[in-house]
Structure formats: C-alpha cells, structure tokens
Write a protein that holds these residues in place. Sequence first.
Motif, PDB file in Angstrom:
ATOM      1  N   THR A 201       0.858  -1.184   0.000  1.00  0.00           N
ATOM      2  CA  THR A 201       0.000   0.000   0.000  1.00  0.00           C
ATOM      3  C   THR A 201       0.894   1.234   0.000  1.00  0.00           C
ATOM      4  OG1 THR A 201      -1.653  -1.207   1.270  1.00  0.00           O
ATOM      5  CG2 THR A 201      -1.793   1.208   1.311  1.00  0.00           C
ATOM      6  N   THR A 202       0.839   1.989  -1.083  1.00  0.00           N
ATOM      7  CA  THR A 202       1.710   3.169  -1.166  1.00  0.00           C
ATOM      8  C   THR A 202       0.898   4.434  -0.876  1.00  0.00           C
ATOM      9  OG1 THR A 202       3.134   2.031  -2.734  1.00  0.00           O
ATOM     10  CG2 THR A 202       3.323   4.435  -2.646  1.00  0.00           C
ATOM     11  N   ILE A 203       1.432   5.248   0.034  1.00  0.00           N
ATOM     12  CA  ILE A 203       0.767   6.499   0.413  1.00  0.00           C
ATOM     13  C   ILE A 203       1.761   7.651   0.283  1.00  0.00           C
ATOM     14  CG2 ILE A 203      -0.861   5.359   1.998  1.00  0.00           C
ATOM     15  CD1 ILE A 203       0.979   6.310   4.323  1.00  0.00           C
ATOM     16  N   ASP A 204       1.237   8.880   0.319  1.00  0.00           N
ATOM     17  CA  ASP A 204       2.096  10.068   0.325  1.00  0.00           C
ATOM     18  C   ASP A 204       2.184  10.586   1.742  1.00  0.00           C
ATOM     19  OD1 ASP A 204       2.744  10.384  -2.354  1.00  0.00           O
ATOM     20  OD2 ASP A 204       0.708  11.140  -2.769  1.00  0.00           O
ATOM     21  N   VAL A 205       3.379  10.861   2.172  1.00  0.00           N
ATOM     22  CA  VAL A 205       3.548  11.435   3.507  1.00  0.00           C
ATOM     23  C   VAL A 205       3.954  12.892   3.306  1.00  0.00           C
ATOM     24  CG1 VAL A 205       4.750  11.264   5.703  1.00  0.00           C
ATOM     25  CG2 VAL A 205       4.275   9.184   4.372  1.00  0.00           C
ATOM     26  N   ALA A 206       3.121  13.811   3.800  1.00  0.00           N
ATOM     27  CA  ALA A 206       3.379  15.254   3.615  1.00  0.00           C
ATOM     28  C   ALA A 206       4.111  15.787   4.832  1.00  0.00           C
ATOM     29  CB  ALA A 206       2.053  15.983   3.436  1.00  0.00           C
ATOM     30  N   ALA A 207       5.057  16.712   4.569  1.00  0.00           N
ATOM     31  CA  ALA A 207       5.778  17.340   5.690  1.00  0.00           C
ATOM     32  C   ALA A 207       4.768  18.108   6.533  1.00  0.00           C
ATOM     33  CB  ALA A 207       6.849  18.281   5.136  1.00  0.00           C
ATOM     34  N   ARG A 208       4.978  18.149   7.820  1.00  0.00           N
ATOM     35  CA  ARG A 208       4.053  18.872   8.711  1.00  0.00           C
ATOM     36  C   ARG A 208       4.221  20.366   8.583  1.00  0.00           C
ATOM     37  NH1 ARG A 208       1.224  16.759  12.815  1.00  0.00           N
ATOM     38  NH2 ARG A 208       1.306  14.524  12.948  1.00  0.00           N
TER      39      ARG A 208
END
Length: 362
Positions: A355-362
Amino acid sequence: MWQKREDTIVHEAEPYNAEPSRAALAVAMITPIDTFYSRNHGSVPTVDPDGWRLRVDGLVERPLQIDLARLKAEFEPREVVATLQCAGARRADLVAIRDIPGEAPWGPCATSTARWTGVSLGDVLAAAGLQDAAEHLAFEAPDLSRHADAAQPYGSSITRRKATSPEVLLAWGMNGESLPAVHGGPVRVVVPGWIGARSVKWVERVTARRDPSPNYFQQTAYRLLPADADPESADLHAMPMLSSVALNSDVLVPSPGSTVSAGRVDVSGYAYAGDDRAVVRVDVSLDHGQTWRQAELEQDAGDWAWCRWHTTVDAEPGALTITVRAWDSTGAAQPDSAAGLWNPKGYINNAWSHTTIDVAAR
Ligand code: MTE
C-alpha cells in the motif's frame, strides 16, 4: 442500492457486485449490513419467507421438506461469527500484472464478517439420515445466472465432512436482523472458512450425492488453473475445486494513494486464515519486505472470524509503501509475489499486499 453505503464500490449494478471502501470495512470487527460486500451471478430473486421450503433429498433415509417455522422450531438455534471471502478478492492486483477478461477487479474488501443466526446444517442432515454413500452435499438456489455456460440457476457443493461440522449453518439472521434479500434471505448456507461461493444464498434444495454438484459453479467456475491454461480448453477435471480460504491479509487504513502527515501514522487491516487454521502473526514492513515489525492482533470474534491488526509507524515525508504478510498456525506465511500466483480466472491472490501512500511534511 440494496441499502448499501454511498461510498460502496459497485463493480456491476446488475447483477449486483459491490464491495465496501477500505475505510468503511475498517470500522468494526462485525461488518454492518450496509457495508458487507455482495457477490451475485444473477439477479437477486424475491423469495417469500412464507412460501419458502427447503427440500433435503438424494442419498438420505428420510427425504424432508421443511418450512421456515419448522426449521426454527425443530432444530437448536445457533449463532456463528464468520467471515466470508470471495475467491476473487484482491484480483485487482493480478489484473495489474496481466489482464483477466470478463472478471471484476475486486479489491481486498470482498471480505466481510457477520454474526449469522440459524441452525446447523448437520442437525438437519441428521434428521434426514445421511446414507453411507453420501460424500457431498449439493445446494440449489433459484437465481438464474446467464454467465454460466449453459445459463442455469446457481448451485454448489461441499464435502460431507464439512457439511456435518457444527459451524456450517442454514442461516436466516445476519447481525440480529432477518437475512436481507441481497445476502440470501430468507435462508442461505454459511460455510465458514471456505470460499464465499460455497455459501449458497436463497438455498431451496440440499441433495446428498456421491459426487460434487454438477452445477457450473462447482464443475467449471471456482477451479484453480495454472497460469498457462486456457479456461476454454483446459481439462478442468484435473484442476482443483476451491474449498477452504487461503491465508490472506491487507491494509485497510490508510488507503492506497492517500496523503497523511509525517510523524506517527496508525496502520490497520485484517488477516484471515480459512478452515482449521488461525492467524498467529501479522508482519508489517516499510522497506518492501527487507525488515519486519509485528502488528498487534485483535482476535476476539471466535474461530471463524478474521482478525484485525494494527500498528503505528513513524513516517518521513515522501512516498511510503506499507507491506503486510500474515502467518498461520501451520507455520505458513503468505507468498511474496502476486506475479507468481497469477491464474487465468484470477482467484486466491494471497500475496503480500503493498500500500503506497504520500507522507506530507508537517
Ligand atoms: N448464492 C447464490 N444463490 N447465487 C450467487 O450468485 N454467490 C456466491 C455466494 N452464494 C452466489 C451465492 C459468492 S461467489 C459469494 S462470494 C457469496 O455468495 C457472497 O455472499 P454475499 O453476497 O452475501 O456477500
């Protein structure tokens, strides 16, 4: 449609074939009726509960014809929490490798769990008196499938050994309600631990036989073919009929393609092992399977239900692939490669899920 949630993924409106979103399926151990997947090979028939009769015949000492009131009055009521999984669940990942014409690209949510109420099929078979020669119990339903070759009502069978196990039900209740029409009401068979195809809906006849059901959905569909076989010309009799469910698991939250904030991310899903096996461990990897951590398991719904798992990961900005695999009580783990499992009908994809997701910088 059929009182399912609005976010239900409808593969086909007629016959109705639909699965919940991952987020919806993740909500509860017992899947609400408005969320439970539905798989139909023909139109949902209207069966009047007052007119419904079950015939039990074939290799029995005392053929029976039972109405719903008698079924409820004469046999001990039973409740079983059981997961149903379609043999085509997770086919989408096989289709991504090589196309599978004519088969819906089901995701991981063609899997759901309900509290089923009914009577043990074995008790009814005991009343009919199975003859020694009876090795298989064939189920017949009234729904006509035009996909079958030739068009015919749906049917299937299970072995005598499974049919006389107490968990196999003739069920009229689902999560405390009358069994809805789309799930087989007034009465269906529930075969915990076996592929969903054997849990025949709207069942109206049970026939004790020497051999498996002659129905298309037993003899032709739901057999496992090798990758190079042509389903049109293969010698199907040499190919195994699918029965118990393979060990499987997937991520439900977060869903593929979603964006989460960097930092601690909750990851959860399900794992399931059919028949007499149990899930004993679920591993999660953030580096495509080079290293693994163990997820926590939630397994309080009984022997015939899936287990839910969850863990928390530390996610850095960028793309993140979450890989999951389960282990069962025989020591078997899911195979790593979906490519190695590809088969012409797209059944039983139980490879590691990614499962590939995008992790956004906080
Ligand atoms: N029973 C009948 N009579 N007709 C069907 O098309 N589909 C089977 C099984 N029983 C089917 C049936 C398949 S392939 C599955 S996976 C399950 O029902 C799905 O049950 P559900 O619709 O309650 O989820």
